[in-house]
Design an enzyme around this catalytic site. Sequence first.
Site, PDB file in Angstrom:
ATOM      1  N   LEU A  30      -2.055   9.427   5.164  1.00 14.26           N
ATOM      2  CA  LEU A  30      -1.329   9.127   3.932  1.00 14.26           C
ATOM      3  C   LEU A  30      -0.312   9.250   4.781  1.00 14.26           C
ATOM      4  CD1 LEU A  30      -4.322  10.111   1.708  1.00 14.26           C
ATOM      5  CD2 LEU A  30      -3.667   7.532   2.565  1.00 14.26           C
TER       6      LEU A  30
ATOM      7  N   GLY B 291       0.937  -1.300  -0.205  1.00 11.09           N
ATOM      8  CA  GLY B 291       0.045   0.338   0.076  1.00 11.09           C
ATOM      9  C   GLY B 291       0.751   0.985   0.067  1.00 11.09           C
TER      10      GLY B 291
ATOM     11  N   ARG C 123     -12.414  13.867  14.737  1.00 10.83           N
ATOM     12  CA  ARG C 123     -13.122  12.825  14.918  1.00 10.83           C
ATOM     13  C   ARG C 123     -14.000  12.074  16.373  1.00 10.83           C
ATOM     14  NH1 ARG C 123      -9.946   9.653   9.755  1.00 10.83           N
ATOM     15  NH2 ARG C 123     -10.548  11.314   8.295  1.00 10.83           N
TER      16      ARG C 123
HETATM   17  C1  FAD Z   1     -12.397   4.907   3.035  1.00 12.58           C
HETATM   18  C2  FAD Z   1     -11.197   5.512   3.952  1.00 12.58           C
HETATM   19  C3  FAD Z   1     -10.881   6.845   3.333  1.00 12.58           C
HETATM   20  C4  FAD Z   1      -9.563   6.977   3.682  1.00 12.58           C
HETATM   21  N1  FAD Z   1      -9.183   9.093   3.489  1.00 12.58           N
HETATM   22  C5  FAD Z   1      -8.103   9.343   4.291  1.00 12.58           C
HETATM   23  C6  FAD Z   1      -7.340  10.134   3.941  1.00 12.58           C
HETATM   24  O1  FAD Z   1      -8.261  11.166   2.945  1.00 12.58           O
HETATM   25  N2  FAD Z   1      -6.739  10.705   3.963  1.00 12.58           N
HETATM   26  C7  FAD Z   1      -5.512  10.029   4.997  1.00 12.58           C
HETATM   27  O2  FAD Z   1      -4.600  10.240   5.587  1.00 12.58           O
HETATM   28  N3  FAD Z   1      -5.928   8.476   5.250  1.00 12.58           N
HETATM   29  C8  FAD Z   1      -7.232   8.343   4.754  1.00 12.58           C
HETATM   30  N4  FAD Z   1      -7.938   7.149   5.097  1.00 12.58           N
HETATM   31  C9  FAD Z   1      -6.654   6.188   5.957  1.00 12.58           C
HETATM   32  C10 FAD Z   1      -5.638   5.073   5.270  1.00 12.58           C
HETATM   33  O3  FAD Z   1      -6.264   4.732   3.599  1.00 12.58           O
HETATM   34  C11 FAD Z   1      -5.049   4.316   5.044  1.00 12.58           C
HETATM   35  O4  FAD Z   1      -4.592   4.497   6.499  1.00 12.58           O
HETATM   36  C12 FAD Z   1      -3.903   4.205   4.222  1.00 12.58           C
HETATM   37  O5  FAD Z   1      -3.948   3.958   2.845  1.00 12.58           O
HETATM   38  C13 FAD Z   1      -3.013   2.427   5.296  1.00 12.58           C
HETATM   39  O6  FAD Z   1      -1.900   2.312   4.188  1.00 12.58           O
HETATM   40  P1  FAD Z   1      -0.993   1.218   4.128  1.00 12.58           P
HETATM   41  O7  FAD Z   1       0.029   1.076   3.922  1.00 12.58           O
HETATM   42  O8  FAD Z   1      -0.523   1.163   6.364  1.00 12.58           O
HETATM   43  O9  FAD Z   1      -1.654   0.007   4.663  1.00 12.58           O
HETATM   44  P2  FAD Z   1      -3.208  -0.542   3.026  1.00 12.58           P
HETATM   45  O10 FAD Z   1      -2.946   0.384   2.054  1.00 12.58           O
HETATM   46  O11 FAD Z   1      -4.175  -1.176   3.664  1.00 12.58           O
HETATM   47  O12 FAD Z   1      -1.960  -1.705   2.897  1.00 12.58           O
HETATM   48  C14 FAD Z   1      -1.683  -3.162   3.463  1.00 12.58           C
HETATM   49  C15 FAD Z   1      -1.296  -3.824   1.908  1.00 12.58           C
HETATM   50  O13 FAD Z   1      -0.245  -5.176   3.117  1.00 12.58           O
HETATM   51  C16 FAD Z   1      -0.885  -6.116   2.010  1.00 12.58           C
HETATM   52  N5  FAD Z   1      -1.257  -7.316   3.449  1.00 12.58           N
HETATM   53  C17 FAD Z   1      -1.925  -7.090   4.194  1.00 12.58           C
HETATM   54  N6  FAD Z   1      -1.327  -8.248   5.068  1.00 12.58           N
HETATM   55  C18 FAD Z   1      -0.859  -9.197   3.971  1.00 12.58           C
HETATM   56  C19 FAD Z   1      -0.274 -10.254   4.391  1.00 12.58           C
HETATM   57  N7  FAD Z   1      -0.952 -11.865   5.156  1.00 12.58           N
HETATM   58  N8  FAD Z   1       0.295 -10.927   3.410  1.00 12.58           N
HETATM   59  C20 FAD Z   1       0.301 -10.021   2.241  1.00 12.58           C
HETATM   60  N9  FAD Z   1       0.507  -8.886   1.791  1.00 12.58           N
HETATM   61  C21 FAD Z   1      -0.375  -8.167   3.272  1.00 12.58           C
HETATM   62  C22 FAD Z   1      -1.938  -5.858   1.299  1.00 12.58           C
HETATM   63  O14 FAD Z   1      -1.885  -6.437   0.145  1.00 12.58           O
HETATM   64  C23 FAD Z   1      -1.811  -4.389   1.035  1.00 12.58           C
HETATM   65  O15 FAD Z   1      -0.586  -4.238  -0.053  1.00 12.58           O
HETATM   66  C24 FAD Z   1      -8.929   6.514   4.489  1.00 12.58           C
HETATM   67  C25 FAD Z   1      -9.634   4.989   4.714  1.00 12.58           C
HETATM   68  C26 FAD Z   1     -10.716   4.798   4.180  1.00 12.58           C
HETATM   69  C27 FAD Z   1     -10.812   3.403   4.782  1.00 12.58           C
END
Ligand code: FAD
Length: 666
Positions: free
Chosen positions: A470, A43, A338
């Site tokens: 983000l 992500g 929030r």
């Molecule tokens: C609807 C919505 C709107 C949002 N809007 C905002 C916003 O406007 N601004 C903001 O700052 N935040 C926002 N957020 C929060 C933000 O989007 C997330 O907190 C953030 O994108 C998380 O990013 P990440 O890379 O940590 O995880 P994720 O994007 O969840 O990525 C997780 C990754 O891990 C992988 N993965 C997980 N478990 C495993 C496993 N066991 N084996 C292999 N791969 C695995 C998945 O495949 C994925 O690639 C929003 C959230 C939602 C739900």
Amino acid sequence: MTTLNSKIPKGPIKDKWTIYKDKINLVNPANKRNIDIIIVGTGLAGGSAAATLAELGYNVKAFCFQDSPRRAHSIAAQGGINASKNYQGDGDSTYRLFYDTVKGGDYRSREANVHRLAEVSTNIIDQCVAQGVPFARDYGGLLDNRSFGGVLVSRTFYAKGQTGQQLLLGAYSAMNRQIARGKVKMYNRHEMLDIVLVDGKARGIITRNLVTGEIERHSAHAVVLGTGGYGNAFYLSTYAMGSNVTAAWKAHKRGAFFANPCFTQIHPTCIPVSGDHQSKLTLMSESLRNDGRIWVPKNPEDAKAIQEGKLKPTELTEDNRDYFLERRYPAFGNLVPRDVASRAAKERCDAGYGVNATGEAVYLDFAAAIHRYGKEEAHVKGLDENDTALVTKLGKEIIKSKYGNLFQMYEKIIDQNPYETPMMIYPAVHYTMGGIWVDYNLMTTVPGLYCIGEANFSDHGANRLGASALMQGLADGYFVLPYTIGDYLSDDIRTGPISIETSEFEAAEKEVRAKIDKLINNKGTHSVDYFHKRLGKIMWNKCGMSRNAKDLKEAVTEIAELRTAFWKGVKIPGNADEYNEELAKAGRVADFLELGELFAKDALQREESCGGHFREEHQTKEGEAKRRKEFQYVSAWEFKGEPGDATLHKEELKYEDIEVKERSYK
Ligand SMILES: Cc1cc2nc3c(=O)[nH]c(=O)nc-3n(C[C@H](O)[C@H](O)[C@H](O)COP(=O)(O)OP(=O)(O)OC[C@H]3O[C@@H](n4cnc5c(N)ncnc54)[C@H](O)[C@@H]3O)c2cc1C
């Protein structure tokens, strides 16, 4: 026993990160070529880390369970990303972003980490603009900003309501360049099912190929988890359906402490639950609170008539509306954080003023904004400002240009036109501030195991401010981890490749296979969702927006019982050596059923209200959260065989650069 050392560098807060970077050990470019790093999750956090570490010269193996990194949950992010650029000249600064984030988190985050986050926030925007991320621009072509909850400045950069998608495309493009160079090897559709420790260090993972069912071993000199949040423990949430806790939970079981598991964010502006058939909730971005006004009827009779479908919201005059956030919090109004907005909505609905057939919804109304924008536009164009039809038309166009895709999404789901009638919203599970405990280096309590993005316990304390997830994910991936991991890996330049033919890999693989065999051969009577829904109900009713000791104690017992019932009664069709989505889901729900118990246990011990954690026993006379000095710590849990046996470690939080005071938004 592992002890907690947060490894915060010495020195004044504004110099800590600089001094740290000047002093750490580096790995020279030739040696980087001999070092492998596994990144689980691509992500925003994992993707940006993979691209940057490969660019630096390391060999990266990246894993995700979707068919492409582009489908990570990050793509859902709508509203924007914070950075203290002060482009609006409205008084923003690194200190103010740092201050707002610590205060917004209800003084439950680590000062040094949050300051670093605020410092690098500005670099993120430059980096993403250089990648071509199409941030919104104003008429003159300069980057535009809007405001999010809990702040008094406009520091949120955005790309319509699709900021996450655009940022992810940026990170994905950067990563793809490295895939093409052979520096990142991408394993799509691979799910990590265990961490392998060799001599106490994280040296690899066990994965299952979700298409073929094959179990694989992968080794590296360090392992990074960027696997997202665990809000789907509640079953209904705004998360992607696949978001899960498995990677973090397996890490926890191998020695990584799990911090503040009970800190969950319940977002105030989601489309309300419509019934038992539902498997997903949808967010209406917080950015809408820039222009939408939140209200419920002032009189209970009107609320009842609306619930029964006898009265329309547009028929209620201004005097009969209660703009409860503006009334209770005049300084921040509809843009309170929030946690505050969610609780205020729940309070009104519990008191009988809710709308929708269920009584569990409040209005988010754009009529005033449409009128305001329309009048301004008519004035600018020299048209008749008193022509209501014209003003409304012009106003709607402006609202459409700002939030068009969100309005369209709402209309598709609810079948009502939000330009004509107010949206209905209700709080829903949205983000987890808790996660794997990490030190200043983003390293967990397992040497060589790092955790970034939403998966770590993060910089958001007990409540995350909008648009800061983000920021944190990309700060971790682009600007923090690439430094901190080098310091650790500088000891590994002579280690050579890590073999997968060792007893440690063999034992971990055997455990993974045994669990899969157990699940697939269980031959019970109920689907995975049957148990997941029941878990979700316990979580929402007893560990949700407001909590008390009695409910939490019951939740601990009920979740443990449900886990036993799951292992006795779950039925998984198909085989293990094929594409089997139900099997993958079963493994994830099994882990939620363990995490859920720790979650309730953590909430029970935290005898205070703070941020998203509201304990009914600890509230002020006005019903606001009552924090307690004795709980100014991070609760970090060590796994001891069963979730219920986990032992608590405390990281005391010291505030030297911010005065801890009442968190008032009035
Ligand atoms: C609807 C919505 C709107 C949002 N809007 C905002 C916003 O406007 N601004 C903001 O700052 N935040 C926002 N957020 C929060 C933000 O989007 C997330 O907190 C953030 O994108 C998380 O990013 P990440 O890379 O940590 O995880 P994720 O994007 O969840 O990525 C997780 C990754 O891990 C992988 N993965 C997980 N478990 C495993 C496993 N066991 N084996 C292999 N791969 C695995 C998945 O495949 C994925 O690639 C929003 C959230 C939602 C739900």
